[in-house]
Design an enzyme around this catalytic site. Sequence first.
Site, PDB file in Angstrom:
ATOM      1  N   HIS A 250      38.202  86.726  69.132  1.00 11.54           N
ATOM      2  CA  HIS A 250      37.015  86.841  68.293  1.00 11.54           C
ATOM      3  C   HIS A 250      37.392  87.636  67.054  1.00 11.54           C
ATOM      4  O   HIS A 250      38.051  88.669  67.147  1.00 11.54           O
ATOM      5  CB  HIS A 250      35.903  87.559  69.076  1.00 11.54           C
ATOM      6  CG  HIS A 250      34.550  87.441  68.453  1.00 11.54           C
ATOM      7  ND1 HIS A 250      34.222  88.048  67.254  1.00 11.54           N
ATOM      8  CD2 HIS A 250      33.429  86.794  68.859  1.00 11.54           C
ATOM      9  CE1 HIS A 250      32.960  87.775  66.964  1.00 11.54           C
ATOM     10  NE2 HIS A 250      32.464  87.008  67.914  1.00 11.54           N
ATOM     11  N   ARG A 270      27.491  88.168  60.631  1.00 10.28           N
ATOM     12  CA  ARG A 270      27.857  87.196  59.592  1.00 10.28           C
ATOM     13  C   ARG A 270      26.831  86.084  59.491  1.00 10.28           C
ATOM     14  O   ARG A 270      26.565  85.556  58.407  1.00 10.28           O
ATOM     15  CB  ARG A 270      29.244  86.622  59.895  1.00 10.28           C
ATOM     16  CG  ARG A 270      30.364  87.619  59.621  1.00 10.28           C
ATOM     17  CD  ARG A 270      31.734  87.113  60.075  1.00 10.28           C
ATOM     18  NE  ARG A 270      31.880  87.162  61.522  1.00 10.28           N
ATOM     19  CZ  ARG A 270      32.321  86.159  62.252  1.00 10.28           C
ATOM     20  NH1 ARG A 270      32.635  84.998  61.679  1.00 10.28           N
ATOM     21  NH2 ARG A 270      32.437  86.305  63.550  1.00 10.28           N
TER      22      ARG A 270
END
Length: 624
Positions: A250, A270
Amino acid sequence: MEKHQYDVVVIGAGGAGLRAAIEARLAGKKTAIISKSLFGKAHTVMAEGGAAAAMGNVNSNDNWMVHFRDTMRGGKFLNNFRMAELHAKEAPERIWELETYGALFDRTKDGKISQRNFGGHEYPRLAHVGDRTGLELIRTLQQKIVSLQQEDKKEFGDYDARIRVFAETTVTELLLDDSDGTARVAGAFGYYRETGGFVLFEAPAIVLATGGVGKSYKVTSNSWEYTGDGHALALRTGATLINMEFLQFHPTGMVWPPSVKGILVTESVRGDGGILKNNDGKRFMFDYVPDVFRKQYAETPEEADRWYTDPDNNRRPPELLPRDEVARAINSEVKAGRGTKAGGVYLDIASRLPAASILKKLPSMYHQFKELADVDITKEPMEVGPTCHYVMGGVEVDPDTQATRVAGLYAAGEVSGGMHGSNRLGGNSLSDLLVFGKRAGEYAAAYTGDLSKRPAVKPADLEAAVDAALAPLQREGGENPYSLHHELQQVMGDLVGIIRRQGELQESLGRLAELRERVAKVGATGGRKYNPGWHLALDLRNMLLVSECTAKAALEREESRGGHTREDFPKMDPKWRQINLVCSVAASGDVDLVHQPVPTMRPELLALFEQSELSKYMTEEELA
């Protein structure tokens, strides 16, 4: 030894395990749920951003075909297309079903389930509860199980009549019956972590829902339970693992302070507008958009920012590229000397949203950084870097039934392989748990109903399982399990990490072979009552076996695709897209690896993609 008889035993109490158990119980089967940790503490709670389902609540253009297309693109076309198809079609129904169980999702202004943006998804698709979606999913499924137990109490006067949870219980072996010439599941052997007491579950059907393998790595978002138990149990029973080279790092885990390094920073940051910057203050992701994604992603900050407000602008921000692309970009920036002092980059949401919006949308992230790093994310950026997060490979299953090659053995969730190809899109994990957990429970229950007689556990096999479990406690002068675990994590992190090379992979296999001999002689002091050293000694066997599969497959696949990056083979090769790497365990204990063709996608599904896009993934022969 304590003994129990069930129709279906589900090993794992995360989203996939609970959904499988609910389905088996609804089919009228007596069902056990085995939880390695406390009930409710499953790693599913760490899936914070949301569950991907093409409900079209925020953008009506979304549908299962777009979701299928995004999933295949994210997995670089190595996905089992049938699993991706079933997932895209059935995910909305599973989300709406959760509402009937009592889930409380965030809502749009007109009262529909809210959906947020996430990496790799063309439209806002993730149903969410702030940044605590996994927690809500687990709470909801737990409450459904409690309600089923209340039904049993009314009907039978027994709270645990048809579904029971065994918390803090570890399974060390699956037991088979081959008396009719076909090896069939007969039961599972394990122990209670608190007392060390042994327990046998006699059952004709077992569902593996044990999650991932991340504790083989030092820097990981995974919790302590993720030691590859289900993967190893399946292998030792005669099932196979598929494409174990594909590990997802990740892109955003915490990097500072060292005590919390690797803890997940949700992609929701994000998805809600957060941007990545290097130590020069540059928003660097525009430099890392691969040609294959060029049409879908913005080329300027202005174009990227319009995507959040203009539903007709489908040029996504490059921070929302699939996770493998973002992780490699961050790794490149750090390697080039443009990272932070702690070895990460900056993730900035403070300059993008008002403080009140951050507190509303990302309450867990605010609390996490404030408490663990003394950083106020409403005022300053976070430091983030790649962390071992998810394994796309796993137990090979039939896409419709989730059945393995062993009769009576099923697998669902992260422990199963195929659905995500070489890289998983964010948000697909929670809906994957629901879709395939439900299917695994359904078909496991149906299998038990078709049997003419129950398989029986062989006394000799049970005795061998007991001996194997007791061995570390009875071994004088055995090596310390914590030291061996540290060495294993060092080998995997240094030699089988985010960037791989032939020489290092070959070295890793030599080091793992040496560790296998040492783990076979590991010792643990103390008794059987809650003894973490003994528990780790038993877990090491699983971690080592699965790590060997990962390293062997990573050496074999001579290309870079998704979560597997070979510095010496930096490009995708269409010929390798046709190949699944399948691991099994020989009688000697050695890992065998063979090539297996990837299933051919049906023409009507291929027609969902432009020919020019397919040509970047497939050979001319395939496209003919």
